[in-house]
Write a protein that holds these residues in place. Structure first.
Motif, PDB file in Angstrom:
ATOM      1  N   GLN A  72       0.796  -1.277   0.057  1.00 37.45           N
ATOM      2  CA  GLN A  72      -0.015   0.088  -0.077  1.00 37.45           C
ATOM      3  C   GLN A  72       0.892   1.313   0.124  1.00 37.45           C
ATOM      4  N   ASP A  73       0.705   2.280  -0.978  1.00 35.99           N
ATOM      5  CA  ASP A  73       1.269   3.470  -1.030  1.00 35.99           C
ATOM      6  C   ASP A  73       0.581   4.413  -0.141  1.00 35.99           C
ATOM      7  N   THR A  74       0.822   4.763   1.095  1.00 30.89           N
ATOM      8  CA  THR A  74       0.043   5.767   1.865  1.00 30.89           C
ATOM      9  C   THR A  74       0.715   7.081   1.854  1.00 30.89           C
ATOM     10  N   ALA A  75       1.522   7.348   0.881  1.00 28.48           N
ATOM     11  CA  ALA A  75       2.301   8.680   0.721  1.00 28.48           C
ATOM     12  C   ALA A  75       1.120   9.564   0.185  1.00 28.48           C
ATOM     13  N   GLY A  76       0.107   8.998  -0.550  1.00 29.48           N
ATOM     14  CA  GLY A  76      -0.972   9.832  -0.993  1.00 29.48           C
ATOM     15  C   GLY A  76      -2.121   9.986  -0.428  1.00 29.48           C
ATOM     16  N   THR A  77      -3.396   9.751  -1.018  1.00 33.34           N
ATOM     17  CA  THR A  77      -4.311  10.044  -0.372  1.00 33.34           C
ATOM     18  C   THR A  77      -5.363   8.837  -0.548  1.00 33.34           C
ATOM     19  N   PHE A  78      -6.450   8.706  -1.726  1.00 32.48           N
ATOM     20  CA  PHE A  78      -7.307   7.526  -1.903  1.00 32.48           C
ATOM     21  C   PHE A  78      -6.315   6.828  -2.854  1.00 32.48           C
ATOM     22  N   HIS A  79      -5.441   7.291  -3.624  1.00 32.88           N
ATOM     23  CA  HIS A  79      -4.779   6.278  -4.796  1.00 32.88           C
ATOM     24  C   HIS A  79      -3.579   5.828  -4.146  1.00 32.88           C
ATOM     25  N   THR A  80      -3.897   4.633  -3.590  1.00 31.73           N
ATOM     26  CA  THR A  80      -2.858   4.074  -2.631  1.00 31.73           C
ATOM     27  C   THR A  80      -2.477   2.917  -3.561  1.00 31.73           C
ATOM     28  N   TYR A  81      -2.974   2.505  -4.743  1.00 29.52           N
ATOM     29  CA  TYR A  81      -2.493   1.351  -5.429  1.00 29.52           C
ATOM     30  C   TYR A  81      -1.322   1.934  -6.524  1.00 29.52           C
TER      31      TYR A  81
END
Length: 504
Positions: free
Chosen positions: A59-68
């Motif tokens: 999971q890419d938690t560096a963004g907001t909703f766009h975690t893929y």
């Protein structure tokens, strides 16, 4: 004579025309209620590439909703049914059914996909009633999107495709409650909102706020899960009797050109309050624990949100958005990065030996220990502010260009709000003020409490129903809050995301 006949023919034609309109209006009023229900929806998919080492199932938690990251994803699929309440038909409802890979962030607890503790698949569901007061009063009750903030949960309705850090961090997404919107005149409208909680609808572990022991589910005394508890609801929205109160004022300073929107939200979402020093001393002296009920005047979260919308031409829209947030008492210390005990004498002694005076003899004789909390905990206040500028220029019916700049200033809070970059739990080595708090155990490690984003969004309306948005986004801030593609600390990250929305 010809003029007389011409005038008579015109009058007769006008009468027939008006009669036709009246007949059409009566036909509209005679419609069955189900013929007045509007259906709408969309399918929203994207491909994301962000320059860090997250990809696939990581999971890419560096963004907001766009975690893929570095893969295709179904952002959201939505079907909405709505019957408006108006003067001719004073009752209505709205139901929004939604699924997709961003649903896990709309209700608490965020990042929960199995929906055991929430109703994420039912995004909105409320009933409406219309009352003929001034220009119209509409009352809604149920589950609804928040009134506060600039951006919306549906990416197709925003200037940028990705949700910004400001909306993701400082604004609750969905509430359960009631609202009343009054149209005073053609230029001025007001709203009053009564919600179960300010933090947003969903399950909140142990009834606390902002993640403080918020990952532990409710359970029976024997340690069972919330799903088997006979004492607590699994769906816990609003942990105490105190309701959140919100307001909204919209005023068209110059109709169709300049609009001002002012939103507020205030609440106390805590069950237990910050302990009072005097009560703490009494507990220590007597050996008896006294309940400490959270009080609104001591423990509260307050948000002020100002939005200025200026449209100098039909093609250009500019927006300025400012948010002021204030957390007091337990509402502040319940946030991630702060512990329940506060700054104790023992911690100060360990950090600054010889500089902290010993307890007075009369207090030690009463049974007080070095762990007595010496701070005025019920007076603690933390402030954060955010600034956002957005603009959009519609070059043609086919092409538009959007712009967004965000600045989150959380340095007076000393934490990262909810923004969760890969190194969110690492305090930069040169942030000495936070390092000192770390050393005395007064604050968990985090980042600088400041971050910025810059986004350019070309938008292509291929047809009336098919839209493509491309976000070119850069996130950066002081310290090394991110990682690069090799997993090394970095002060920034760049990304591109292509979103395609089919709407109807």
């Amino acid at each position: 004579m010809r003029n007389k006949y011409t005038l008579l023919a015109t009058i007769v034609a006008t009468l027939f025309s008006q009669a036709s309109l009246f007949a059409q209006d009566k036909k509209e009023k005679d419609k069955s209620w189900y013929e007045l229900v509007n259906f709408s929806g969309y399918v929203d998919v994207y491909y994301n590439y962000t320059s860090n080492n997250r990809q696939g199932a990581t999971q890419d938690t560096a963004g907001t909703f766009h975690t893929y990251n570095k893969q295709f994803a179904v952002n959201a699929v939505k079907l909405a049914m709505e019957k408006l309440a108006d003067k001719d038909s004073p009752w209505g409802f709205r139901i929004d059914m939604q699924n997709g890979q961003n649903n896990m962030y709309q209700e608490r607890p965020y990042q929960t996909t199995n929906s055991l503790h929430n109703m994420q698949l039912l995004q909105q569901a409320y009933v409406s009633a219309y009352f003929p007061v001034l220009k119209g009063l509409t009352v809604d009750a149920g589950k609804m999107a928040t009134h506060i903030g600039l951006e919306l949960l549906d990416s197709k309705d925003n200037i940028a495709y990705t949700i910004g850090y400001v909306f993701f961090n400082t604004i609750p997404f969905i509430h359960t409650g009631a609202r009343a919107n009054l149209q005073i005149n053609d230029r001025l409208s007001t709203g009053l909102y009564l919600y179960n909680s300010a933090q947003g609808t969903g399950y909140t572990g142990n009834g606390q706020q902002f993640g403080y022991v918020g990952v532990t589910p409710y359970g029976d005394a024997a340690g069972g899960s919330s799903l088997t508890s006979t004492q607590q609801h699994a769906y816990a929205d609003g942990p105490n009797p105190t309701r959140a109160i919100g307001t909204q004022v919209k005023y068209d300073v110059v109709p169709d050109k300049f609009q001002v929107v002012w939103n507020t939200l205030q609440a106390n979402d805590n069950i237990k309050g910050r302990q009072n020093n005097g009560l703490y001393y009494l507990e220590q002296a007597s050996g008896t624990a006294f309940p400490k009920q959270s009080a609104f005047k001591t423990d509260n979260w307050m948000i002020q949100n100002l939005i200025l919308i200026f449209k100098p031409t039909d093609k250009l829209t500019t927006i300025f958005d400012y948010t002021y947030g204030e957390r007091n008492g337990q509402t502040n210390t319940a946030a991630f990065g702060y512990e329940a005990g506060g700054i104790t004498k023992t911690k100060l002694d360990a950090a600054l030996p010889g500089l902290v005076p010993a307890l007075p003899t009369e207090l030690t004789a009463a049974g007080l220990t070095n762990d007595t909390n010496l701070s005025r905990e019920n007076k603690i206040k933390r402030i954060y502010q955010t600034y956002q500028v957005q603009a959009k220029y519609q070059f043609t019916d086919f092409f538009a260009l959007g712009f967004r700049f965000e600045y989150l200033d959380d340095k007076r809070y000393g934490g990262a709000l909810v923004v969760n970059p890969p190194l969110f739990a690492v305090t930069p080595a040169d942030r000495y003020d936070l390092k000192f708090q770390d050393s005395i155990g007064a604050r968990a490690v985090s980042n600088y409490g400041q971050i910025k984003t810059l986004t350019f969004t070309p938008t292509f309306d291929l047809t009336e129903n098919l839209q493509v948005k491309v976000d070119l986004r850069r996130d950066w801030g002081p310290g090394q809050q991110f990682v690069d593609t090799s997993g090394r600390p970095a002060s920034q990250q760049n990304g591109i995301i292509v979103g395609m929305v089919a709407k109807f």
